[in-house]
Design a protein around this motif. Sequence first.
Motif, short mmCIF file in Angstrom:
data_model
loop_
_atom_site.label_atom_id
_atom_site.label_comp_id
_atom_site.label_asym_id
_atom_site.label_seq_id
_atom_site.Cartn_x
_atom_site.Cartn_y
_atom_site.Cartn_z
N TRP A 1 23.89 -6.76 4.95
CA TRP A 1 22.67 -6.13 4.47
C TRP A 1 21.69 -6.01 5.63
N GLU A 2 20.64 -5.22 5.45
CA GLU A 2 19.65 -5.03 6.51
C GLU A 2 18.24 -5.19 5.95
N TRP A 3 17.37 -5.77 6.77
CA TRP A 3 15.98 -5.93 6.37
C TRP A 3 15.27 -4.58 6.35
N PHE A 4 14.43 -4.39 5.35
CA PHE A 4 13.52 -3.25 5.30
C PHE A 4 12.13 -3.87 5.15
N PHE A 5 11.43 -3.93 6.28
CA PHE A 5 10.16 -4.65 6.29
C PHE A 5 9.04 -3.84 5.62
N LYS A 6 8.30 -4.53 4.78
CA LYS A 6 7.12 -3.98 4.14
C LYS A 6 5.96 -4.95 4.37
N SER A 7 4.77 -4.45 4.28
CA SER A 7 3.62 -5.30 4.58
C SER A 7 2.51 -5.18 3.54
N GLU B 1 -1.40 -21.58 -1.32
CA GLU B 1 -0.88 -21.39 0.04
C GLU B 1 0.46 -22.07 0.24
N SER B 2 0.60 -23.31 -0.21
CA SER B 2 1.88 -23.99 -0.04
C SER B 2 2.96 -23.33 -0.88
N GLY B 3 2.57 -22.71 -2.01
CA GLY B 3 3.53 -21.96 -2.80
C GLY B 3 4.04 -20.74 -2.04
N ARG B 4 3.13 -20.05 -1.35
CA ARG B 4 3.55 -18.90 -0.54
C ARG B 4 4.44 -19.33 0.62
N ILE B 5 4.11 -20.48 1.21
CA ILE B 5 4.92 -20.97 2.33
C ILE B 5 6.35 -21.21 1.89
N LYS C 1 -2.32 -11.56 4.83
CA LYS C 1 -2.46 -12.09 6.19
C LYS C 1 -1.12 -12.59 6.74
N GLN C 2 -0.99 -13.91 7.02
CA GLN C 2 0.25 -14.40 7.63
C GLN C 2 1.44 -14.34 6.68
N PHE C 3 1.17 -14.03 5.41
CA PHE C 3 2.25 -13.87 4.44
C PHE C 3 2.47 -12.39 4.12
N PRO D 1 0.83 -1.21 0.00
CA PRO D 1 0.00 0.00 0.00
C PRO D 1 0.86 1.26 0.00
N GLU D 2 0.31 2.35 -0.54
CA GLU D 2 1.06 3.61 -0.56
C GLU D 2 1.40 4.07 0.85
N THR D 3 0.50 3.83 1.78
CA THR D 3 0.77 4.16 3.18
C THR D 3 0.59 2.89 4.02
N SER D 4 1.64 2.52 4.73
CA SER D 4 1.62 1.29 5.53
C SER D 4 1.42 1.63 6.99
N ASP D 5 0.55 0.90 7.63
CA ASP D 5 0.34 1.06 9.06
C ASP D 5 1.56 0.52 9.80
N HIS D 6 1.98 1.25 10.84
CA HIS D 6 3.18 0.87 11.59
C HIS D 6 3.03 -0.54 12.16
N ASN D 7 1.88 -0.86 12.68
CA ASN D 7 1.67 -2.18 13.27
C ASN D 7 1.79 -3.30 12.23
N ASP D 8 1.34 -3.02 11.01
CA ASP D 8 1.46 -4.01 9.95
C ASP D 8 2.92 -4.28 9.63
N VAL D 9 3.72 -3.22 9.61
CA VAL D 9 5.14 -3.38 9.33
C VAL D 9 5.82 -4.15 10.46
N VAL D 10 5.46 -3.84 11.70
CA VAL D 10 6.02 -4.57 12.86
C VAL D 10 5.65 -6.05 12.78
N ASN D 11 4.42 -6.33 12.41
CA ASN D 11 3.99 -7.73 12.29
C ASN D 11 4.75 -8.45 11.18
N ALA D 12 5.03 -7.74 10.09
CA ALA D 12 5.82 -8.34 9.02
C ALA D 12 7.20 -8.75 9.53
#
Length: 215
Positions: free
Chosen positions: A164-170, A141-145, A175-177, A85-96
């Motif tokens: 390198w460093e992770w840059f989390f996006k969501s 689903e198994s492909g995403r896993i 959902k869990q992916f 999304p153009e704007t990501s919720d902070h909690n979504d990024v933390v969950n990622a």
Amino acid sequence: MKSKILYSPKPYFVLAALFSLIPVLNNKYPNSFFPLVPAGWVEIITTIAGVYAAFKALGYWWAILQVRSEAKAWILQAGQNRKVPETSDHNDVVNAGRYVARLVRNVDEDLREINPDFSLTSLNRLGRYLSELLMEVEGEESGRIRLGIVGVYIGETLCRAKGWEWFFKSDPSLKQFSFLPSVVHKNGKTIDPFEVAAKAFNEKTSLMGLLGDIQ
């Protein structure tokens, strides 16, 4: 979803080769193989058996090719369906980030066959193991896993081995992916480990070839 049972074609290819040798050996050493059976009958029976074994082998080989082709399509689709999304919720990024951390902790179980130690050499072992992981993919689903497991391992290996460093996006819709759009970066450069994983699963280029000269 019940797993499809696939059989290896190798035993049938071996049988076909053996049946093709029997008439030759029987003619050369008639007293050692089928001394009481006319050579013509031996040739007819072994030819029929050899053709049957060859057809069985080709059938199993074709079934494996079909499963691998479908698995590649599921993984490619999983990679293409990621959206940020153009704007990501902070909690979504933390969950990622949490999902990624969980997969890192579980790597000893998920990828135990490659002795995962997050070294660059382990990426070579991972590349050789991808063909076996493909056979475990039976749907979206198994492909995403599998894409998630392999992509996280690639990204975490780059972080530990090359700084390198992770840059989390969501993508919350996954959902869990939701972590699948995440990338790693260093010195202004960005690598999408999940895109690399999807391409490596396609088997047209080796995993290390896709990563190139990692700095």
